[in-house]
Scaffold this motif. Structure first.
Motif, PDB file in Angstrom:
ATOM      1  N   THR A 118       0.846  -1.185   0.000  1.00 38.13           N
ATOM      2  CA  THR A 118       0.000   0.000   0.000  1.00 38.13           C
ATOM      3  C   THR A 118       0.887   1.243   0.000  1.00 38.13           C
ATOM      4  O   THR A 118       2.110   1.160   0.191  1.00 38.13           O
ATOM      5  CB  THR A 118      -0.910   0.003   1.235  1.00 38.13           C
ATOM      6  N   LEU A 119       0.281   2.403  -0.203  1.00 32.64           N
ATOM      7  CA  LEU A 119       1.072   3.637  -0.238  1.00 32.64           C
ATOM      8  C   LEU A 119       1.765   3.891   1.089  1.00 32.64           C
ATOM      9  O   LEU A 119       2.916   4.323   1.129  1.00 32.64           O
ATOM     10  CB  LEU A 119       0.172   4.814  -0.613  1.00 32.64           C
ATOM     11  N   SER A 120       1.064   3.630   2.189  1.00 30.13           N
ATOM     12  CA  SER A 120       1.689   3.848   3.502  1.00 30.13           C
ATOM     13  C   SER A 120       2.834   2.865   3.730  1.00 30.13           C
ATOM     14  O   SER A 120       3.894   3.252   4.239  1.00 30.13           O
ATOM     15  CB  SER A 120       0.635   3.705   4.607  1.00 30.13           C
ATOM     16  N   GLN A 121       2.636   1.602   3.345  1.00 30.56           N
ATOM     17  CA  GLN A 121       3.710   0.633   3.479  1.00 30.56           C
ATOM     18  C   GLN A 121       4.877   0.980   2.577  1.00 30.56           C
ATOM     19  O   GLN A 121       6.041   0.867   2.972  1.00 30.56           O
ATOM     20  CB  GLN A 121       3.189  -0.772   3.153  1.00 30.56           C
ATOM     21  N   ALA A 122       4.576   1.414   1.350  1.00 33.40           N
ATOM     22  CA  ALA A 122       5.641   1.771   0.405  1.00 33.40           C
ATOM     23  C   ALA A 122       6.462   2.941   0.926  1.00 33.40           C
ATOM     24  O   ALA A 122       7.694   2.969   0.763  1.00 33.40           O
ATOM     25  CB  ALA A 122       5.034   2.113  -0.950  1.00 33.40           C
ATOM     26  N   ALA A 123       5.800   3.904   1.564  1.00 36.94           N
ATOM     27  CA  ALA A 123       6.527   5.058   2.097  1.00 36.94           C
ATOM     28  C   ALA A 123       7.503   4.636   3.189  1.00 36.94           C
ATOM     29  O   ALA A 123       8.662   5.060   3.211  1.00 36.94           O
ATOM     30  CB  ALA A 123       5.534   6.088   2.630  1.00 36.94           C
ATOM     31  N   VAL A 124       7.045   3.784   4.095  1.00 36.56           N
ATOM     32  CA  VAL A 124       7.905   3.331   5.195  1.00 36.56           C
ATOM     33  C   VAL A 124       9.051   2.477   4.667  1.00 36.56           C
ATOM     34  O   VAL A 124      10.216   2.650   5.057  1.00 36.56           O
ATOM     35  CB  VAL A 124       7.074   2.554   6.235  1.00 36.56           C
ATOM     36  N   LEU A 125       8.748   1.554   3.757  1.00 38.00           N
ATOM     37  CA  LEU A 125       9.787   0.681   3.219  1.00 38.00           C
ATOM     38  C   LEU A 125      10.806   1.461   2.395  1.00 38.00           C
ATOM     39  O   LEU A 125      12.003   1.170   2.432  1.00 38.00           O
ATOM     40  CB  LEU A 125       9.146  -0.417   2.366  1.00 38.00           C
ATOM     41  N   THR A 126      10.334   2.457   1.646  1.00 37.33           N
ATOM     42  CA  THR A 126      11.247   3.279   0.870  1.00 37.33           C
ATOM     43  C   THR A 126      12.213   4.026   1.775  1.00 37.33           C
ATOM     44  O   THR A 126      13.419   4.095   1.513  1.00 37.33           O
ATOM     45  CB  THR A 126      10.463   4.274   0.005  1.00 37.33           C
ATOM     46  N   ALA A 127      11.690   4.594   2.854  1.00 36.87           N
ATOM     47  CA  ALA A 127      12.542   5.314   3.800  1.00 36.87           C
ATOM     48  C   ALA A 127      13.553   4.381   4.452  1.00 36.87           C
ATOM     49  O   ALA A 127      14.722   4.739   4.644  1.00 36.87           O
ATOM     50  CB  ALA A 127      11.681   5.993   4.858  1.00 36.87           C
ATOM     51  N   LEU A 128      13.130   3.163   4.780  1.00 37.64           N
ATOM     52  CA  LEU A 128      14.043   2.213   5.414  1.00 37.64           C
ATOM     53  C   LEU A 128      15.127   1.763   4.445  1.00 37.64           C
ATOM     54  O   LEU A 128      16.301   1.629   4.823  1.00 37.64           O
ATOM     55  CB  LEU A 128      13.251   1.007   5.925  1.00 37.64           C
ATOM     56  N   ILE A 129      14.765   1.520   3.178  1.00 30.56           N
ATOM     57  CA  ILE A 129      15.771   1.144   2.184  1.00 30.56           C
ATOM     58  C   ILE A 129      16.774   2.281   1.996  1.00 30.56           C
ATOM     59  O   ILE A 129      17.989   2.059   1.907  1.00 30.56           O
ATOM     60  CB  ILE A 129      15.109   0.786   0.847  1.00 30.56           C
TER      61      ILE A 129
END
Length: 494
Positions: A118-129
């Motif tokens: 989801t967009l919220s999950q993608a935002a968190v995962l992108t920041a972590l990567i």
């Protein structure tokens, strides 16, 4: 480096895209190659991984670790791919090197759009990567986060990604990888192995996903249409490139038959093998003898041998529980494991319900025919139903302690003619059961992070108590449910 005439070299592509050259004797099994690869990267939890190769029809196939490599790859040059085969829950991973490999494969799946977020999950995962790959956020050198999560449009959430990355200031790579895995396990397709199929009835292209506890059926646009738990699966078989499942679904009186076609016989065999191995690895306490010994012999005199099978259908030799029990003492010999030990103990007060048998694998031969249960008698139907229910029912989730002491046989005493006689074997069994339960309770109270100190902090608002005071200091998410920790409450164990 030159190789001998009795040796062969294999090129293995690692998860970080590097190449590893492995030289083995020509008669080596897949396990020999896998162990060399795992040894090169310092991984002891090798049961989670496997080696893949590309079949003649372009389908990805797992190399059977128990069979000779040359018989599976054939002639010519083949590239092997080192990949994660069984994605367990991140908190059960013991080695940091194993976590790193899990991260690399999950990241590659996200970049290839094999995992949906989801967009919220993608935002968190992108920041972590971004935090793992480049470090702390620097406003003087803004990042194009699209490079870290291809396939997800982040235009509308770019400010959120920046805020997430900023909040990770000072987070080390090890902690960021751990948080990434905890977030990734909440993705819809986490730990699911996909197989492209064609429905034999509707001719519609579909995808079958084999997961840790269920089998999923997706439409052509990857919309999840069906979910079948392993307890519903009564029979599986393949013939040529056709695959069949017999399911006892709640909405049908008789077992419902599902038929699919794959691109090749090897792909159908891979799907059949995947279902058996995933069910055994994730849902069983131990690997059953029938699954271990399922195979055939290449010798004409096999019937005269003590062990006639020398080629195996499945290569799963440990369940995920057994992997933890095996690896933990090697890494932490002086610290007990927190893995709950669930054993079937008879003659003692340690009960795990009725005894469950490991399901026998379906027929592997090409002439496998689905049993027609509709022609059996009613009594046979009831017998078959109870048999399947006993086989496929999952084992109990927790070990229970019987607190009733009214049955004196539990204490090693037998009552005969108003006299009690002592049974030493029963007393020893009882003492061992209590010792196992006491050890289990001690392990439950140990910190899930350092495994050395007792738990001392409760996360709020979820209420999970998993860490000691030192390890809970910098935690922003719960290790169990990944909920954001708003506050902590110290507890005192007396």
């Amino acid at each position: 480096m030159s190789i001998m005439s009795h040796e062969k070299a294999y090129n293995v592509t690692m998860l970080d895209s590097t190449q590893l050259r492995v030289v083995l004797p020509k008669k080596s099994n897949g396990q020999d190659c896998l162990e060399q690869v795992c040894s090169a990267i310092g991984v002891l939890e090798k049961e989670y991984f496997g080696l893949q190769y590309i079949g003649k029809s372009g389908e990805p196939l797992w190399l059977n670790a128990r069979n000779p490599i040359k018989e599976q790859l054939g002639k010519g040059t083949h590239t092997l791919y080192f990949k994660v085969k069984f994605f367990i829950k991140p908190h059960k991973i013991i080695q940091p090197s194993t976590r790193e490999q899990f991260y690399l494969q999950l990241k590659s799946h996200l970049l290839a759009c094999k995992l949906r977020a989801t967009l919220s999950q993608a935002a968190v995962l992108t920041a972590l990567i971004a935090q793992i790959e480049v470090g702390d956020y620097n406003p003087d050198y803004p990042l194009t986060y699209q490079d870290f999560l291809v396939g997800v449009q982040l235009t509308d959430t770019l400010s959120r990604v920046t805020a997430e990355h900023t909040s990770l200031m000072g987070c080390s790579r090890v902690v960021a990888v751990e948080r990434f895995l905890n977030e990734a396990q909440n993705l819809e397709d986490y730990a699911i192995e996909m197989h492209e199929v064609t429905n034999s009835y509707t001719r519609e292209p579909q995808t079958i996903g084999v997961g840790a506890d269920s089998i999923f059926v997706y439409s052509a646009n990857m919309e999840r249409k069906q979910r079948h738990s392993y307890s519903e699966v009564q029979f599986t078989a393949f013939h040529g490139r056709r695959f069949c499942m017999l399911l006892r679904e709640p909405n049908y009186r008789a077992p419902n038959e599902h038929r699919y076609e794959l691109v090749s016989k090897s792909a159908a065999q891979a799907l059949y093998r995947s279902i058996t191995e995933f069910h055994t690895f994730f849902r069983r306490e131990t690997v059953g003898r029938i699954v271990k010994d399922a195979g055939y012999s290449t010798s004409l005199f096999a019937t005269f041998k003590k062990n006639p099978v020398d080629r195996f259908y499945f290569d799963v030799l440990k369940t995920h529980r057994e992997v933890v029990d095996h690896v933990w003492p090697l890494i932490h010999p002086n610290i007990p494991s927190v893995m709950l030990q669930r054993r079937n103990t008879t003659g003692s007060m340690l009960r795990t319900g009725r005894r469950h048998r490991n399901p026998p694998p379906p027929s592997y031969s090409e002439s496998a025919i689905v049993r027609n249960l509709t022609t059996s008698s009613p009594s046979e139907d009831r017998s078959q139903e109870s048999h399947e229910r006993d086989i496929h029912s999952p084992p109990p989730e927790y070990t229970e302690i019987d607190t009733s002491f009214q049955d004196t046989s539990l204490l090693g005493l037998s009552h005969q003619s108003n006299r009690y006689s002592v049974d030493p074997a029963a007393i020893i069994s009882r003492a061992r059961a209590l010792e196992v339960e006491l050890q289990r309770l001690k392990e439950v109270m140990m910190c899930r992070v350092c495994r050395a100190n007792p738990v001392g902090v409760t996360f709020c608002p979820c209420g999970h108590t998993l860490c000691c005071i030192e390890c809970a200091t910098d935690r922003t998410q719960c290790l169990q449910c990944s909920e954001t920790v708003t506050s902590t409450q110290r507890i005192l164990l007396v």
